[in-house]
Design an enzyme around this catalytic site. Structure first.
Site, mmCIF file in Angstrom:
data_model
loop_
_atom_site.group_PDB
_atom_site.id
_atom_site.type_symbol
_atom_site.label_atom_id
_atom_site.label_comp_id
_atom_site.label_asym_id
_atom_site.label_seq_id
_atom_site.Cartn_x
_atom_site.Cartn_y
_atom_site.Cartn_z
ATOM 1 N N ASP A 19 -3.890 -10.467 6.398
ATOM 2 C CA ASP A 19 -5.149 -9.874 5.939
ATOM 3 C C ASP A 19 -5.736 -8.943 6.994
ATOM 4 O O ASP A 19 -5.515 -9.129 8.192
ATOM 5 C CB ASP A 19 -6.142 -11.007 5.596
ATOM 6 C CG ASP A 19 -7.279 -10.524 4.704
ATOM 7 O OD1 ASP A 19 -7.175 -9.425 4.120
ATOM 8 O OD2 ASP A 19 -8.285 -11.249 4.604
ATOM 9 N N HIS A 36 -2.009 -0.604 5.401
ATOM 10 C CA HIS A 36 -0.837 -1.261 4.796
ATOM 11 C C HIS A 36 0.446 -0.729 5.441
ATOM 12 O O HIS A 36 1.365 -1.476 5.728
ATOM 13 C CB HIS A 36 -0.790 -1.003 3.289
ATOM 14 C CG HIS A 36 -1.976 -1.551 2.546
ATOM 15 N ND1 HIS A 36 -2.500 -2.797 2.808
ATOM 16 C CD2 HIS A 36 -2.755 -1.020 1.556
ATOM 17 C CE1 HIS A 36 -3.536 -3.008 1.998
ATOM 18 N NE2 HIS A 36 -3.708 -1.954 1.237
ATOM 19 N N LEU A 130 17.146 -17.033 8.961
ATOM 20 C CA LEU A 130 15.741 -17.204 8.576
ATOM 21 C C LEU A 130 15.571 -17.089 7.062
ATOM 22 O O LEU A 130 16.077 -16.163 6.430
ATOM 23 C CB LEU A 130 14.898 -16.114 9.268
ATOM 24 C CG LEU A 130 13.411 -16.076 8.882
ATOM 25 C CD1 LEU A 130 12.670 -17.285 9.439
ATOM 26 C CD2 LEU A 130 12.756 -14.788 9.363
HETATM 27 C C1 IPE Z 1 -5.203 -12.363 0.346
HETATM 28 O O1 IPE Z 1 -5.946 -11.329 0.886
HETATM 29 C C2 IPE Z 1 -3.983 -11.821 -0.357
HETATM 30 C C3 IPE Z 1 -2.972 -11.245 0.495
HETATM 31 C C4 IPE Z 1 -2.974 -11.219 1.797
HETATM 32 C C5 IPE Z 1 -1.845 -10.665 -0.192
HETATM 33 P P1 IPE Z 1 -7.181 -10.691 0.092
HETATM 34 O O2 IPE Z 1 -7.788 -9.670 0.984
HETATM 35 O O3 IPE Z 1 -6.741 -10.236 -1.249
HETATM 36 O O4 IPE Z 1 -8.139 -11.950 -0.102
HETATM 37 P P2 IPE Z 1 -9.716 -12.038 -0.292
HETATM 38 O O5 IPE Z 1 -10.061 -11.170 -1.461
HETATM 39 O O6 IPE Z 1 -10.334 -11.545 0.963
HETATM 40 O O7 IPE Z 1 -9.982 -13.484 -0.523
HETATM 41 C C1 IPE Z 2 -4.203 -7.399 3.319
HETATM 42 O O1 IPE Z 2 -5.123 -6.495 3.797
HETATM 43 C C2 IPE Z 2 -3.149 -6.749 2.444
HETATM 44 C C3 IPE Z 2 -3.221 -7.125 1.031
HETATM 45 C C4 IPE Z 2 -4.073 -7.963 0.500
HETATM 46 C C5 IPE Z 2 -2.259 -6.501 0.145
HETATM 47 P P1 IPE Z 2 -6.366 -6.066 2.949
HETATM 48 O O2 IPE Z 2 -6.010 -4.875 2.133
HETATM 49 O O3 IPE Z 2 -6.927 -7.202 2.176
HETATM 50 O O4 IPE Z 2 -7.390 -5.622 4.092
HETATM 51 P P2 IPE Z 2 -8.941 -5.937 4.164
HETATM 52 O O5 IPE Z 2 -9.109 -7.405 4.002
HETATM 53 O O6 IPE Z 2 -9.581 -5.177 3.054
HETATM 54 O O7 IPE Z 2 -9.344 -5.449 5.514
HETATM 55 MG MG MG Z 3 -8.292 -8.640 2.591
#
Ligand code: IPE
Ligand code: IPE
Ligand code: MG
Length: 239
Positions: A19, A36, A130
């Site tokens: 995240d 990303h 792995l």
């Molecule tokens: C969780 O992250 C999903 C992934 C890392 C793929 P999100 O950014 O979607 O989760 P919330 O919305 O903060 O809970």
């Molecule tokens: C995690 O990073 C990647 C996915 C959920 C696909 P985020 O896109 O949720 O990044 P933040 O949480 O908005 O910073």
């Molecule tokens: Mg996120």
């Protein structure tokens, strides 16, 4: 600072909620998708490190069933990124003996993306290195409902025990995670591995995913090794 890990007390299975990509990009004045893109370098680094130190299973949460709520352009970018990742890295992963599995529902993932996932899974199915599980279009509640469906269709249908239920989850045959890492300082499970995380040690790292590399993983592992795992008992045991 050099971190010394006890190789006998490493987690067998690490699950990661990757995240903070969007915030990483925004802080640099970049569009979210650049987070990303950079996050893929962290994916590479963490897979390589886990392979080297002898972790058996690594599960990466890459796209949740709730992530379809995101802007269409961002979703398209994430789908394309996975296809490009496999195109670029699959032969190296295969060469290192990585076995890839996908955890999640197939629909509504675009056909081209499914083909690239299926090819990677098929190519690596006999590998013994792995075990890399990609949670893609994954939702923990959905997985539990799908498991109930699978169980209902079993003929003959066995009595429902924890063992049988574990076997019909997407993760059937994979041991439960010992360690859950969430990056970016968020204290949430976000519908990840709801059944399997029952006794995982949880470590939240403040570091945003695109900046989470080998040294950050080593630090989390050192924290894991300071934990006492009791599983409801009284004597500390390590997995
Ligand atoms: C969780 O992250 C999903 C992934 C890392 C793929 P999100 O950014 O979607 O989760 P919330 O919305 O903060 O809970
Ligand atoms: C995690 O990073 C990647 C996915 C959920 C696909 P985020 O896109 O949720 O990044 P933040 O949480 O908005 O910073
Ligand atoms: Mg996120």
């Amino acid at each position: 600072m050099k971190i010394h890990l006890d190789t006998k007390c490493l987690p067998r299975h690490i699950a990661v909620i990757m995240d903070g990509n969007g915030r990483w990009a925004r802080r640099r004045g970049l569009p979210r998708v650049e987070g990303h893109r950079e996050g893929m370098n962290s994916v590479r680094s963490i897979i390589q490190t886990c392979g080297e130190i002898g972790v058996s299973y690594l599960t990466l949460y890459a796209f949740s069933t709730e992530n379809w709520k995101r802007p269409r352009g961002e979703i398209r970018f994430l789908m394309k990124l996975l296809v490009e990742y496999f195109k670029r890295e699959i032969s190296e992963l295969h060469g290192r003996g990585v076995r890839i599995r996908m955890l999640g529902r197939r629909e509504p993932i675009p056909a081209g993306v499914l083909t690239s996932i299926d090819n990677a899974v098929r190519l690596t199915r006999d590998n013994r290195g792995l075990n890399l599980n990609l949670a893609f279009n994954y939702g923990g509640r959905r997985e539990i409902l799908d498991a109930v469906d699978t169980w209902l269709q079993m003929k003959p249908r066995p009595g429902l025990t924890e063992e049988i239920f574990s076997r019909v989850l997407y993760t059937g045959g994979i041991p439960d995670p010992d360690l859950l890492i969430r990056t970016s300082g968020e204290y949430r499970i976000s519908n990840f591995l709801l059944w399997q995380l029952a006794y995982a040690e949880i470590v939240v790292s403040p570091v945003l995913w695109p900046a989470f590399r080998r040294p950050e993983l080593m630090q989390v592992l050192a924290e894991y090794q300071r934990r006492e795992r009791r599983f409801g008992g009284v004597r500390p045991v390590h997995a």
